[in-house]
Structure formats: C-alpha cells, structure tokens
Design an enzyme around this catalytic site. Structure first.
Site, PDB file in Angstrom:
ATOM      1  N   GLY A  22       0.809  -1.216   0.000  1.00  0.00           N
ATOM      2  CA  GLY A  22       0.000   0.000   0.000  1.00  0.00           C
ATOM      3  C   GLY A  22       0.839   1.261   0.000  1.00  0.00           C
ATOM      4  O   GLY A  22       0.349   2.341  -0.301  1.00  0.00           O
ATOM      5  N   CYS A  25       0.919   6.151   0.800  1.00  0.00           N
ATOM      6  CA  CYS A  25      -0.467   6.640   0.838  1.00  0.00           C
ATOM      7  C   CYS A  25      -1.316   5.867   1.848  1.00  0.00           C
ATOM      8  O   CYS A  25      -1.981   6.465   2.690  1.00  0.00           O
ATOM      9  CB  CYS A  25      -1.097   6.539  -0.544  1.00  0.00           C
ATOM     10  SG  CYS A  25      -2.809   7.089  -0.585  1.00  0.00           S
ATOM     11  N   GLY A 164       2.236  23.338   3.087  1.00  0.00           N
ATOM     12  CA  GLY A 164       1.642  22.607   1.974  1.00  0.00           C
ATOM     13  C   GLY A 164       0.512  21.718   2.454  1.00  0.00           C
ATOM     14  O   GLY A 164      -0.014  21.882   3.558  1.00  0.00           O
ATOM     15  N   VAL A 219      12.857  28.673   8.789  1.00  0.00           N
ATOM     16  CA  VAL A 219      13.352  28.147  10.053  1.00  0.00           C
ATOM     17  C   VAL A 219      14.875  28.048   9.977  1.00  0.00           C
ATOM     18  O   VAL A 219      15.418  27.477   9.034  1.00  0.00           O
ATOM     19  CB  VAL A 219      12.741  26.759  10.346  1.00  0.00           C
ATOM     20  CG1 VAL A 219      13.398  26.131  11.565  1.00  0.00           C
ATOM     21  CG2 VAL A 219      11.246  26.879  10.556  1.00  0.00           C
ATOM     22  N   ILE A 264       8.167  20.061   4.420  1.00  0.00           N
ATOM     23  CA  ILE A 264       8.476  21.029   3.358  1.00  0.00           C
ATOM     24  C   ILE A 264       8.414  20.402   1.970  1.00  0.00           C
ATOM     25  O   ILE A 264       8.656  21.073   0.971  1.00  0.00           O
ATOM     26  CB  ILE A 264       9.863  21.671   3.561  1.00  0.00           C
ATOM     27  CG1 ILE A 264      10.973  20.625   3.471  1.00  0.00           C
ATOM     28  CG2 ILE A 264       9.934  22.389   4.892  1.00  0.00           C
ATOM     29  CD1 ILE A 264      12.361  21.219   3.439  1.00  0.00           C
ATOM     30  N   GLY A 265       8.077  19.126   1.914  1.00  0.00           N
ATOM     31  CA  GLY A 265       7.967  18.460   0.623  1.00  0.00           C
ATOM     32  C   GLY A 265       8.647  17.110   0.618  1.00  0.00           C
ATOM     33  O   GLY A 265       9.253  16.688   1.607  1.00  0.00           O
ATOM     34  N   HIS A 438     -30.590  17.565  -7.566  1.00  0.00           N
ATOM     35  CA  HIS A 438     -30.944  18.660  -6.651  1.00  0.00           C
ATOM     36  C   HIS A 438     -31.665  18.103  -5.426  1.00  0.00           C
ATOM     37  O   HIS A 438     -32.531  17.243  -5.560  1.00  0.00           O
ATOM     38  CB  HIS A 438     -31.850  19.659  -7.368  1.00  0.00           C
ATOM     39  CG  HIS A 438     -32.331  20.768  -6.483  1.00  0.00           C
ATOM     40  ND1 HIS A 438     -31.532  21.849  -6.159  1.00  0.00           N
ATOM     41  CD2 HIS A 438     -33.504  20.959  -5.838  1.00  0.00           C
ATOM     42  CE1 HIS A 438     -32.208  22.659  -5.360  1.00  0.00           C
ATOM     43  NE2 HIS A 438     -33.417  22.131  -5.144  1.00  0.00           N
TER      44      HIS A 438
END
Length: 452
Positions: A22, A25, A164, A219, A264-265, A438
C-alpha cells in the site's frame, strides 16, 4: 496498482515491498491522515452542534482512540491489498530489492529474472540542512509525516515547517485536538500552487480556529533542549491565534515547541536499490520517463513519485495503468491536464486544471467567474459558513473549461465532475446541458458555468 493490473492481464508478476503493501499513501499518508481528519470534522460538528439546534455537552477528541481507529482502518485496507495480490496471482516478497541489471533483481540471496522492470519506489521527506533537525529526527523532537500520525499524545505546542497539503492537514487535526499550532511557510502564501483566493480563504478559516501562521519565513534552527524553533522573518506578520492581535515582527522570532513537524515536501527515492546499474536517465533528481512511463532503457518503467511528474497517489495509479497497457501493447497515454489536488481540511479545498496564475503564465486568454457556495441550497442547509466559493475558468476562444477551484463542504467529492469536464475538453455550452441532482452542493458548478 501496477501489479494488480498486470496480474489480472495474465502477466507473471513479482512484487517486492520493503515496508508494507500500500506504500506511503495507505500506511503513512492519505488514508491514515483522512481517518484523523474525519475525527476532527466530527469533533468540530459536536463542538458547534448548537448552531444546528443540537446540544452535545462535553464533546472532545480522545486522541488515543483516534489513533487506535486509524490503525484499524489501515490494517483493514492493507489486508484488502494482500487479498487483491493473491486474487491476481501476484507473487509478493517482503524485503529490499536490488537491481543487478535491466533483467535481474536480487532480494536477499535470491536473484529473479524478468522481461520487464517497473520502478515504483516512491518518495521520501526532504530534510533541509537546518541546525538541529537531524538530531531532532533521531530523538523524536522533529517528526515527518510518518511519525506525526502515530503520536501517542497531543503536544501542547506544535510547530509545523511547511504550509503545503501535509502541513495544513496536520495543522487542522492537531488544532482541533487541542494543540497550539504554528505553521512556518517560506512563501508569501500557503497551499503551494493552489488558487490564491482559495488559499487565502483557507488560511483565514484556520486562523479563526486558532492556528498561527508565519509567512515569508525560514526556520534557521530547532533546539530540543530549549523547546524552541528559530525563524528568520522577512516581511510578513505572525498572524492568527485566538485572542491575540497580529504582530508586525521582523528578524529572528523564537517559537515554543514540544514537537516539530517537518513537511516542506518530498523527493523521489532513487538511491539504495541499484538504479545506477541500469543507465536509466535522471532528470532533476527524478527518473526521466515518457508519457507511457517508459525510461530511456527499453522495458524499464518508472511510475509514481519516483518520476517526479505529479506526486499524488491518484496520478500514480493512472501512471501504473498506462505503463501496464504499454507492456501489453494497448494504445494508451498519460495525460496530466485533469489531475485534481485536494486538501482535506474543514472546509475542504479541491482544484483541477489551470489557475488564473498558470493560465496567465501560459498566455491563455481566459474568462473567470467566482460564485459563493451560498448559491447552493444544500450547502446553506448543512453549513453555517458563508465563505465557500467555486471558481471556474474557461478559454475564451474555444469556450473550453480549463480550471475549477472549490472551497467548501464536499469539495473532494465534487471535483471529479470537474476533472471529467476538463479531460473531455468540455465547452461551457456542453456543461450547461448536464443535469445535476438537486439539492446537491455539486450544483455550484452549474451555477458558475451559467455565468460565463
């Protein structure tokens, strides 16, 4: 996904996994974070139930129970993945694979031969050269997206480095769970490439809940002994927080921290498994592939975060399908124009296609309309918020819909209809003929297209 599709097609498949089926994720990303955020959403409803004519005294988050439920959700889904592998006759090996050459992979003492090789090693958190970060990661003072999802206790003061998707989602949960949260972001806005109007609304919403933000800030050091994070301010102000005014501060700002989340990524994982033995081309730190997922070496493919194209799980799923179809000789190609991005805060944020900024940078002559979510009867019936919006962009010459951006309840579920519109290159007049059920919040897209 690739193993399932290839096995289902009748190929002989070997899948090697060093941690847990898996991947990121399912085990330490999308799914566990959504379990936490759903608990936060329920708590928010309970805490503000009186707005809907319901009284729930003493409502609060039991963090340990939330983590226990999260683990149960992950375990259930990992079990489902194992069952899928078995059903599609995929051979799964727990261990670390090492590429010997383009046709051979070694796992432990065993060497396996294959006609095709697919690399789906994913990505790892970026660790910047900030003073004290490496020591903090070792001691547990600094956390990545993996550890933050397993904290036994809610920290009193949580500093998040990076505004992020991961940082904002964890800010939303831990704020609701009772932590004092401060987000430090080096850019002048949060949420990366998200539409600027929507990222501004999201930030204001989180501020109202008590999350503080330091924008245009870096930072410079973390100090576990002192329990502080040092930041260098440029122009922006410390904003947000219940019961305090915005402070126009510049220079070095110390922040109290019991835990620090580093978000940060991420960067592609291209080292440690023998990639250098294949002569596969690397471009800007990622494996270079074409729109079939094929590298420069015949029969070697790379899908998911490792190719650095679109680092989202749903993009990876589709890349896997395209690559397997190419292996099978089926005509298919990867397209990235209609890949949605979602932030599962409360309210949710969802976006697909061009923003006003990207459209301008590409020289696209476009029209844009923004309508409030208050135009949706379902939204008004189920929400007390009045700041939700839907923004739709269309190309003037072709009248094609090229971007849709949502801020409000159900955004993550509504965005798929916008993805289909963009994928099918639908024109405004075509979209006007779609009958939306609707009352649903999705009708807001219909309200928008009739104003373009």
């Amino acid at each position: 996904m690739a193993a399932e599709r290839a096995g289902h097609a009748g190929l002989s498949v070997l899948l090697v996994e060093k941690r847990a089926l898996g991947g990121v994720c399912l085990n330490e990303g999308c799914i566990p974070s959504k379990a936490l955020l759903n608990s936060a959403k329920i708590a928010d409803y309970a805490l503000h139930a009186e707005d809907y004519g319901v009284t729930i005294p003493g409502a609060k988050i039991d963090h340990s129970a939330v983590i226990k439920r999260k683990n149960k959700v992950v375990k259930t889904l990992v079990g489902g993945v194992k069952a899928l592998m078995k059903a599609n006759k995929v051979t799964v090996i727990d261990g670390e694979a090492f590429i010997v050459d383009k046709s051979h992979v070694k796992v432990g003492d065993e060497v396996y031969e294959g006609a095709r090789l697919m690399i789906a090693t994913g990505s790892v958190p970026i660790v910047p050269p900030i003073d004290g970060v490496k020591e903090g990661l070792t001691s547990g003072f600094v956390l990545t997206s993996r550890e933050i999802l397993d904290l036994e206790n809610v920290p009193e003061n949580l500093v998040i480095i990076g505004g992020g998707i991961i940082g904002l989602e964890m800010a939303a949960y831990y704020n609701t769970a009772g932590a004092n949260v401060t987000v430090v972001e080096m850019m002048p806005k949060i949420a990366g490439a998200m539409d600027e109007d929507i990222s501004s609304l999201l930030m204001k919403s989180l501020e109202k809940r008590g999350v503080k933000f330091l924008l245009s800030s870096k930072v410079t050091a973390v100090n576990e002994r002192r329990g502080t994070v040092l930041t260098d301010r440029e122009t922006a102000s410390l904003s947000g927080g219940k019961g305090r005014a915005n402070a126009q501060e510049k220079g070095t700002v110390p922040l109290s921290a019991d835990k620090v989340l580093l978000s940060i990524g991420r960067k592609p994982l291209i080292e440690g498994f023998g990639l250098e033995n294949t002569d596969v081309l690397i471009d800007n730190g990622a494996i270079k592939t074409d729109l079939n997922g094929l590298t420069n070496i015949p029969n070697i493919y790379a899908v998911g975060d490792v190719n650095g194209k679109y680092m989202l799980a749903h993009a990876a799923y589709r890349e896997a399908e395209v690559a397997v179809n190419h292996m099978l000789g089926k005509r298919d190609i990867m397209r990235y124009d209609a890949i949605a991005s979602v932030i599962y805060t409360s309210p949710e944020v969802a976006s697909v296609g061009e923003t006003e900024k990207t459209a301008k940078s590409k020289g696209i002559d476009f029209s844009s309309v923004t309508v409030p979510m208050l135009y949706s009867g379902r939204y008004v019936a189920e929400s007390t918020a009045a700041d939700g919006i839907c923004k739709v962009l269309s190309e003037k010459s072709s009248r094609r819909i090229i971007g849709v951006h949502l801020y409000g309840s159900y955004a993550s579920e509504i965005i798929v209809s916008a993805c289909m519109m963009i994928e099918m290159q639908m024109r405004i007049d075509d979209a006007k003929e779609i009958v939306f059920p609707h009352p649903t919040v999705s009708e807001i897209i219909r309200e928008a297209v009739f104003r373009l």
